[in-house]
Design a protein around this motif. Structure first.
Motif, PDB file in Angstrom:
ATOM      1  N   ILE A   6       0.954  -1.414   0.132  1.00  0.00           N
ATOM      2  CA  ILE A   6      -0.050  -0.085   0.312  1.00  0.00           C
ATOM      3  C   ILE A   6       0.678   1.218  -0.061  1.00  0.00           C
ATOM      4  N   THR A   7       0.715   2.110  -1.071  1.00  0.00           N
ATOM      5  CA  THR A   7       1.352   3.302  -0.964  1.00  0.00           C
ATOM      6  C   THR A   7       0.683   4.489  -0.409  1.00  0.00           C
ATOM      7  N   PHE A   8       1.081   5.398  -0.120  1.00  0.00           N
ATOM      8  CA  PHE A   8       0.048   6.555   0.303  1.00  0.00           C
ATOM      9  C   PHE A   8       0.743   8.139  -0.450  1.00  0.00           C
ATOM     10  N   GLU A   9      -0.047   8.335  -1.511  1.00  0.00           N
ATOM     11  CA  GLU A   9       0.823   9.430  -2.072  1.00  0.00           C
ATOM     12  C   GLU A   9      -0.748  10.709  -1.741  1.00  0.00           C
ATOM     13  N   GLY A  10      -0.167  12.410  -2.038  1.00  0.00           N
ATOM     14  CA  GLY A  10      -0.887  13.294  -2.311  1.00  0.00           C
ATOM     15  C   GLY A  10       0.499  14.934  -1.550  1.00  0.00           C
ATOM     16  N   GLY A  11      -0.279  15.723  -1.847  1.00  0.00           N
ATOM     17  CA  GLY A  11       0.192  16.898  -1.515  1.00  0.00           C
ATOM     18  C   GLY A  11       1.388  16.804  -0.215  1.00  0.00           C
ATOM     19  N   LEU A 126       6.876  -4.481  -9.589  1.00  0.00           N
ATOM     20  CA  LEU A 126       6.462  -4.243  -8.079  1.00  0.00           C
ATOM     21  C   LEU A 126       5.372  -3.598  -7.990  1.00  0.00           C
ATOM     22  N   TYR A 127       4.157  -3.308  -8.853  1.00  0.00           N
ATOM     23  CA  TYR A 127       3.477  -1.597  -8.441  1.00  0.00           C
ATOM     24  C   TYR A 127       2.599  -2.225  -7.242  1.00  0.00           C
ATOM     25  N   PRO A 128       2.485  -1.108  -6.464  1.00  0.00           N
ATOM     26  CA  PRO A 128       1.349  -1.126  -5.443  1.00  0.00           C
ATOM     27  C   PRO A 128       0.124  -1.840  -6.005  1.00  0.00           C
ATOM     28  N   ASP A 129      -0.650  -2.726  -4.403  1.00  0.00           N
ATOM     29  CA  ASP A 129      -1.689  -3.242  -4.704  1.00  0.00           C
ATOM     30  C   ASP A 129      -2.807  -2.506  -4.398  1.00  0.00           C
ATOM     31  N   VAL A 130      -2.334  -1.255  -4.062  1.00  0.00           N
ATOM     32  CA  VAL A 130      -3.158  -0.346  -3.394  1.00  0.00           C
ATOM     33  C   VAL A 130      -2.823   1.202  -3.605  1.00  0.00           C
TER      34      VAL A 130
END
Length: 230
Positions: A6-11, A126-130
């Protein structure tokens, strides 16, 4: 690979660090094994590159070199932390990953072709699942970031023009719209408690879907193999 990524993205100021900590605590309370990490960073070598990048020392080298430095940090991070944890069946929560490179270095001037080559070389399949995108307007996010750092100096990215931050928000939302199966967009203007509850429900649902999918594959394999000999 048996883990869940799980990755978290945002500004800037979107609350990724806070929400990762809350989700990790919730999952661990259920007895699940969790690794939390961040980019750039996560290993001694990647942390050293983090200092170079966030201090602004690499900015004069141009956007392409900055993208290459991010890629070097990510390659070490993936090989040393992320892949081993996933192979060990853990849930990995990562503060930023390849989508941040697409947005930050892409808008910074790096050619899309270079970013795609670096992405393929560093993460492969290896891409994130979510990916959870904590969406917040640039003005509110920067105000939160300024409050968080207090008297400290803004880093390489926090100190940039608000127009660029607004462009980054739009770029993240564009990627999310293009990959709706992977991305979940969460309104990050609400309270930390409200956001944490929504993220927990999202992740629990995705983990249950993975469990059912895995169980279904196991049942199908048993049927295909036929009855066991007596």
């Amino acid at each position: 690979m048996t883990g869940f990524f799980i990755t978290f993205e945002g500004g800037e100021g979107s609350g990724k660090t806070t929400q990762i900590a809350r989700l990790a605590a919730s999952l661990r309370a259920r007895g699940l094994k969790v690794t939390t990490t961040r980019e750039p960073g996560g290993t001694p070598g990647a942390d050293a590159l983090r200092h170079v990048i966030l201090s602004g020392a690499a900015k004069a080298l141009g956007p392409d070199m900055e993208a290459i430095l991010f890629a070097a940090a990510r390659a070490d991070h993936v090989d040393t932390v992320i892949r081993p944890a996933l192979e060990g069946g853990q849930i990995v929560l990562c503060d930023r990953f390849h989508d941040s490179t697409r947005v930050y270095q892409g808008l910074g001037g790096s050619e899309t072709a270079l970013i795609e080559v670096l992405e393929a070389a560093t993460i492969g399949e290896l891409y994130p699942d979510v990916t959870i995108l904590l969406d917040i307007d640039a003005e509110t996010g920067l105000a939160r970031a300024a409050e968080r750092r207090g008297t400290a100096v803004a880093d390489r990215f926090e100190g940039e023009d608000i127009t660029l931050h607004a462009d980054r928000r739009r770029a993240f939302l564009s990627i999310a719209a293009a990959e709706p199966e992977r991305f979940i967009v969460v309104d990050a203007t609400r309270s930390a408690d409200e956001i944490a509850r929504e993220i927990r429900f999202i992740v629990e649902d995705r983990l249950e879907s993975r469990r059912l999918e895995t169980a279904g594959r196991g049942t199908a394999a048993s049927v295909a193999a036929g009855p066991s000999p007596l």
